[in-house]
Design a protein around this motif. Structure first.
Motif, PDB file in Angstrom:
ATOM      1  N   HIS A 155       0.829  -1.140   0.043  1.00  0.00           N
ATOM      2  CA  HIS A 155       0.085  -0.074  -0.097  1.00  0.00           C
ATOM      3  C   HIS A 155       0.971   1.253  -0.086  1.00  0.00           C
ATOM      4  O   HIS A 155       0.566   2.378  -0.611  1.00  0.00           O
ATOM      5  CB  HIS A 155      -0.875  -0.152   1.387  1.00  0.00           C
ATOM      6  N   ARG A 156       2.205   1.234   0.593  1.00  0.00           N
ATOM      7  CA  ARG A 156       2.870   2.580   0.587  1.00  0.00           C
ATOM      8  C   ARG A 156       3.943   2.375  -0.257  1.00  0.00           C
ATOM      9  O   ARG A 156       5.226   1.905  -0.127  1.00  0.00           O
ATOM     10  CB  ARG A 156       3.489   2.464   2.124  1.00  0.00           C
TER      11      ARG A 156
ATOM     12  N   PRO B 258      -2.668  -3.548  -1.848  1.00  0.00           N
ATOM     13  CA  PRO B 258      -2.835  -3.363  -0.502  1.00  0.00           C
ATOM     14  C   PRO B 258      -3.156  -4.279   0.767  1.00  0.00           C
ATOM     15  O   PRO B 258      -3.271  -4.205   1.691  1.00  0.00           O
ATOM     16  CB  PRO B 258      -3.745  -2.102  -0.302  1.00  0.00           C
TER      17      PRO B 258
ATOM     18  N   GLY C 125       4.707  -4.998   9.441  1.00  0.00           N
ATOM     19  CA  GLY C 125       3.512  -5.481   9.893  1.00  0.00           C
ATOM     20  C   GLY C 125       3.040  -6.805   8.751  1.00  0.00           C
ATOM     21  O   GLY C 125       2.559  -7.678   9.424  1.00  0.00           O
TER      22      GLY C 125
ATOM     23  N   ASN D  80       9.263   0.461   9.989  1.00  0.00           N
ATOM     24  CA  ASN D  80       8.989   1.843  10.478  1.00  0.00           C
ATOM     25  C   ASN D  80       8.329   1.825  11.662  1.00  0.00           C
ATOM     26  O   ASN D  80       7.733   2.861  12.222  1.00  0.00           O
ATOM     27  CB  ASN D  80       8.138   2.576   9.449  1.00  0.00           C
TER      28      ASN D  80
HETATM   29  C1  LIG Z   1      -4.788  -8.837   5.122  1.00  0.00           C
HETATM   30  C2  LIG Z   1      -4.905  -7.364   5.631  1.00  0.00           C
HETATM   31  N1  LIG Z   1      -4.851  -7.313   6.750  1.00  0.00           N
HETATM   32  C3  LIG Z   1      -5.106  -5.931   7.246  1.00  0.00           C
HETATM   33  C4  LIG Z   1      -5.230  -4.959   6.485  1.00  0.00           C
HETATM   34  C5  LIG Z   1      -5.313  -3.495   7.050  1.00  0.00           C
HETATM   35  N2  LIG Z   1      -4.071  -2.515   6.916  1.00  0.00           N
HETATM   36  C6  LIG Z   1      -3.567  -1.967   5.872  1.00  0.00           C
HETATM   37  S1  LIG Z   1      -2.219  -1.311   6.027  1.00  0.00           S
HETATM   38  C7  LIG Z   1      -1.711  -2.120   7.668  1.00  0.00           C
HETATM   39  C8  LIG Z   1      -0.517  -2.158   8.515  1.00  0.00           C
HETATM   40  C9  LIG Z   1       0.530  -2.423   7.678  1.00  0.00           C
HETATM   41  O1  LIG Z   1       1.673  -2.300   8.482  1.00  0.00           O
HETATM   42  P1  LIG Z   1       3.152  -2.586   7.748  1.00  0.00           P
HETATM   43  O2  LIG Z   1       3.067  -3.822   6.857  1.00  0.00           O
HETATM   44  O3  LIG Z   1       4.201  -2.218   8.743  1.00  0.00           O
HETATM   45  O4  LIG Z   1       3.204  -1.283   6.599  1.00  0.00           O
HETATM   46  P2  LIG Z   1       3.330   0.326   6.993  1.00  0.00           P
HETATM   47  O5  LIG Z   1       1.973   0.654   6.952  1.00  0.00           O
HETATM   48  O6  LIG Z   1       3.814   0.530   8.090  1.00  0.00           O
HETATM   49  O7  LIG Z   1       4.144   1.028   5.794  1.00  0.00           O
HETATM   50  C10 LIG Z   1      -3.034  -2.927   7.998  1.00  0.00           C
HETATM   51  C11 LIG Z   1      -3.135  -3.827   9.223  1.00  0.00           C
HETATM   52  C12 LIG Z   1      -4.760  -5.266   5.332  1.00  0.00           C
HETATM   53  N3  LIG Z   1      -4.811  -4.232   4.316  1.00  0.00           N
HETATM   54  N4  LIG Z   1      -4.733  -6.355   4.654  1.00  0.00           N
END
Ligand SMILES: Cc1ncc(C[n+]2csc(CCOP(=O)(O)OP(=O)(O)O)c2C)c(N)n1
Length: 327
Positions: free
Chosen positions: A68-69, A117, A149, A177
């Motif tokens: 997503h980022r 994402p 995450g 992060n």
């Molecule tokens: C399978 C799933 N579970 C939960 C989410 C909701 N969600 C979106 S971003 C995120 C956190 C991700 O954290 P990280 O992987 O550390 O990436 P960061 O946002 O810190 O760059 C979550 C839980 C999702 N998009 N997909």
């Protein structure tokens, strides 16, 4: 791992890319308030050095996946800026034909296989791409970017295990992060556990480095990529860095109180773009005039890309169901 100096040409290009990613995201941050971009948007401001230090090693043909980022990874891999901005505006000229938004960037011509994402999902997609390259007899490096995450998803462990068994040419890049949305690592992992040790447990060579220093990232990634390209198997790298803005969106979120006092300021004091700009100036790699020229050229490029995106049409109504399945 200690810092090792890169050649001047590489340093200049890394500085230019750091500035470019920062300026693109700052412009998106400003424009977002106009409410013409309607997609959820996750900013990488503060984290740019990881994308830049890793992608500086990659050829255009080598592959990258992200999550997503993804703006920094897309741009550092050579993704098209106009198509990215048009995608954020939901326009037909966008890299996903205006249907994906910020979280579904793709540029196959640049080897950017895509961003998705669903946390963890692109880890297995990247491993699959590396397996395909081996089966086709042209083993090709795939670099997979994800956050801390994502290492908590089951698919992370399955993918590392599979890549290790088949000695696939994969670079797993964990951009740590410290937070998953608002939840700190300390609430999600037992005390003292380093993410890099998890990857070691899956049988991978596992390295760590300072994710705010592009040259440390470059050095660690260089060692890892040489290993993965040589056929010796996949490598995991973990870079600690810090997100400056809210998890999703262009605003500051310090009022939410989930960051311990002083933490934000300490990381901002180690701004990767500012520090590298100063280092390049001190070394005589890029003086003030040259940096100013870089900034001017990047600003003009962004102006053009924004104009292109705003002037582009929305997808046609009869294209609503297109792109759902491969033709
Ligand atoms: C399978 C799933 N579970 C939960 C989410 C909701 N969600 C979106 S971003 C995120 C956190 C991700 O954290 P990280 O992987 O550390 O990436 P960061 O946002 O810190 O760059 C979550 C839980 C999702 N998009 N997909």
């Amino acid at each position: 791992m200690t810092n090792s100096q890169v050649p001047p040409g590489t340093a200049r290009e890394m500085l230019r890319m750091l500035l470019r990613i920062r300026l693109v995201e700052q412009r998106i941050k400003e424009l977002y308030a106009e409410q013409e971009m309607r997609c959820p948007t996750h900013f990488s401001i503060g984290q740019e050095a990881v994308a830049v230090g890793v992608c500086a090693h990659l050829t255009r043909d080598e592959l990258v996946t992200s999550a997503h980022r993804s703006h920094a990874h897309y741009l550092a891999k050579g993704g098209d800026l106009e198509a990215m901005l048009a995608e954020l505006y939901g326009k037909a000229t966008g890299c996903s034909a205006g249907k994906g938004g910020s979280m579904h960037l793709i540029d196959l011509a640049a080897g950017f296989l895509g961003a998705v994402p669903i946390v963890g999902s692109t880890i297995s997609i990247g491993v699959g791409a590396a397996l395909a390259s081996v089966l086709q007899g042209v083993p090709q490096l795939t670099a997979i970017f994800f956050g801390d995450g994502a290492t908590e998803a089951g698919v992370f462990h399955e993918s590392l295990n599979f890549a290790a068994i088949h000695k696939l040419p994969v670079l797993f890049v964990c951009e740590n992060n410290l937070y998953s949305v608002l939840t700190p690592l300390a609430w999600r992992h037992p005390e003292g556990r380093e993410i890099a040790r998890l990857a070691e447990g899956e049988g991978l060579l596992s390295l760590q480095g300072d994710g705010n220093d592009p040259e440390v990232v470059h050095a660690v990634a260089g060692r890892a990529i040489a290993h993965a390209r040589s056929g010796a198997g996949p490598v995991f790298v973990e870079f600690k860095t810090y997100r400056w803005l809210e998890h999703c969106g262009p605003l500051d979120d310090q009022h939410l109180g989930y960051r311990p006092p002083g933490e934000f300021d300490a990381w901002v004091a180690r701004d990767p773009v500012k520090l590298y700009r100063e280092r390049c100036q001190e070394r005589g790699v890029a003086g003030e005039t040259e940096v100013a020229a870089m900034v001017t050229a990047i600003a003009a490029e962004i102006d053009d890309a924004v104009s292109f995106a705003k002037a582009s049409p929305f997808p046609a109504r009869d294209q609503l169901a297109a792109h759902l399945y491969a033709p």
